[in-house]
Design a protein around this motif. Structure first.
Motif, short mmCIF file in Angstrom:
data_model
loop_
_atom_site.label_atom_id
_atom_site.label_comp_id
_atom_site.label_asym_id
_atom_site.label_seq_id
_atom_site.Cartn_x
_atom_site.Cartn_y
_atom_site.Cartn_z
N PHE A 69 0.82 -1.20 0.00
CA PHE A 69 0.00 0.00 0.00
C PHE A 69 0.87 1.28 0.00
O PHE A 69 1.81 1.37 0.78
CB PHE A 69 -0.86 -0.07 1.26
N GLY A 70 0.57 2.19 -0.92
CA GLY A 70 1.23 3.50 -0.91
C GLY A 70 2.62 3.52 -1.51
O GLY A 70 3.32 4.53 -1.43
N VAL A 71 3.03 2.45 -2.16
CA VAL A 71 4.40 2.38 -2.65
C VAL A 71 4.57 3.07 -4.02
O VAL A 71 5.68 3.41 -4.40
CB VAL A 71 4.88 0.91 -2.72
N GLY A 72 3.46 3.24 -4.74
CA GLY A 72 3.56 3.94 -6.02
C GLY A 72 3.09 3.15 -7.23
O GLY A 72 3.38 3.52 -8.37
N THR A 110 -0.03 2.77 -8.53
CA THR A 110 -0.94 3.57 -9.35
C THR A 110 -0.17 4.67 -10.06
O THR A 110 -0.39 4.94 -11.26
CB THR A 110 -2.05 4.17 -8.46
N LYS A 163 -2.10 9.93 2.10
CA LYS A 163 -2.86 9.07 1.21
C LYS A 163 -4.29 8.90 1.69
O LYS A 163 -4.53 8.61 2.85
CB LYS A 163 -2.16 7.71 1.10
N THR A 203 -5.81 0.96 -3.13
CA THR A 203 -6.24 0.09 -4.21
C THR A 203 -6.86 -1.16 -3.64
O THR A 203 -6.24 -1.86 -2.88
CB THR A 203 -5.02 -0.29 -5.07
N ASP A 237 -5.16 -1.88 -10.81
CA ASP A 237 -4.92 -0.79 -11.75
C ASP A 237 -4.58 -1.49 -13.06
O ASP A 237 -4.00 -2.58 -13.06
CB ASP A 237 -3.70 0.04 -11.36
N ASN A 274 11.59 2.61 -4.82
CA ASN A 274 11.09 3.98 -4.92
C ASN A 274 11.66 4.77 -3.77
O ASN A 274 11.41 4.45 -2.62
CB ASN A 274 9.56 4.00 -4.86
N PHE A 311 11.89 8.01 -1.50
CA PHE A 311 11.10 9.16 -1.06
C PHE A 311 12.07 10.12 -0.35
O PHE A 311 13.18 9.73 0.02
CB PHE A 311 9.97 8.68 -0.13
N PRO A 312 11.67 11.38 -0.18
CA PRO A 312 12.61 12.37 0.34
C PRO A 312 13.28 11.96 1.66
O PRO A 312 14.44 12.26 1.89
CB PRO A 312 11.75 13.62 0.53
N CYS A 339 13.85 3.76 -8.84
CA CYS A 339 12.79 4.26 -9.72
C CYS A 339 12.04 5.40 -9.04
O CYS A 339 11.76 5.33 -7.84
CB CYS A 339 11.85 3.09 -10.02
N ALA A 344 8.52 6.64 -9.49
CA ALA A 344 7.31 6.23 -10.20
C ALA A 344 6.58 7.41 -10.83
O ALA A 344 5.77 7.23 -11.73
CB ALA A 344 6.38 5.49 -9.25
#
Ligand SMILES: Nc1nc2c(ncn2[C@@H]2O[C@H](COP(=O)(O)OP(=O)(O)O)[C@@H](O)[C@H]2O)c(=O)[nH]1
Ligand SMILES: [Mg+2]
Length: 210
Positions: free
Chosen positions: A39-42, A44, A78, A82, A86, A154, A156-157, A182, A184
């Motif tokens: 969940f929330g990883v990117g 979509t 978020k 999902t 998708d 992925n 993130f900052p 990556c 996304a």
């Protein structure tokens, strides 16, 4: 639908920018790929950033009940999650067309997994390096299914700068499993991650590696 990618090089992408509907005449290899991850990883975001057709999303607003089940640490902004899939499509060079199925990462949707994975040739597993443990369920499912996969990290900052070796060890990756970084949100970066997977599938299908 799916067939193994040929040994032709996927080369550059044809279509991420030009959103169309019709399959290009050059399409020769139609390949179902899972884009999997917690969940929330990117998932979509990645499918949105590469799809040449209007992506299909089935999203549900996070209810308070599911907010207690879905771990919101690190993904506080978020508001949707999902619950089914998708779907998107991207044509690569060499006549390879990927059908992308974003798959739910939450353990409670496990029962959907076999149906979604049916016919897939490989998976791109997205990993958020701030919460690596959250990817273990998905990696377990992919491995149980016997699907070849590549890992897309992925960042993130506020991600910590792990070394490649640390990450490979944490994720218990085999030496031959591709692992790429990556973003996304970035089309080219997302395509590069998909190409890493496709090249892995092609390499596995070469007669000398079977
Ligand atoms: N910094 C950064 N943010 C991302 C990346 N991928 C997704 N996001 C953001 O993370 C949030 C969750 O992404 P989403 O695609 O909905 O996750 P999903 O639940 O896996 O489908 C969104 O706000 C995205 O904009 C990434 O690679 N880097
Ligand atoms: Mg999603």
């Amino acid at each position: 639908m799916a067939s193994a990618p040929s040994s032709s090089s996927p080369g550059s992408t044809g279509a991420a920018g030009a959103r169309g509907i019709h399959l290009p005449d050059t399409a020769r290899e139609l390949v179902k790929i899972l884009v999997a991850g917690p969940f929330g990883v990117g998932k979509t975001t990645l499918i949105d950033s590469v799809s040449e057709i209007r992506p299909l999303h089935t999203e549900e607003h996070l209810s308070e009940a599911s907010a207690r089940v879905d771990d919101l640490a690190g993904v506080r902004d978020k508001t949707t999650t999902t619950v089914a899939i998708d779907f998107g499509r991207i044509s690569l060079g060499g006549g390879v067309v990927l059908y992308l199925f974003g798959t739910p990462g939450q353990e409670r949707f496990r029962s959907l997994w076999a149906d979604i994975a049916y016919g897939a040739l490989g998976a791109l597993v997205l990993v958020d390096t701030r919460r690596i443990d959250d990817s273990f369920d998905v990696l377990g499912l992919v491995e149980e299914t016997g699907l070849p996969y590549a890992v897309a990290l992925n960042t993130f900052p506020d991600s910590r700068p792990y070394t490649e070796e640390q990450l490979r060890r944490s994720l218990d990756l085999e030496a031959g499993t591709p692992m790429v970084t990556c973003d996304a949100r970035d089309t080219n970066s997302s395509i590069d991650a998909l190409l890493a997977l496709v090249q892995h599938l092609i390499a596995r299908n070469r007669p000398e590696t079977r």
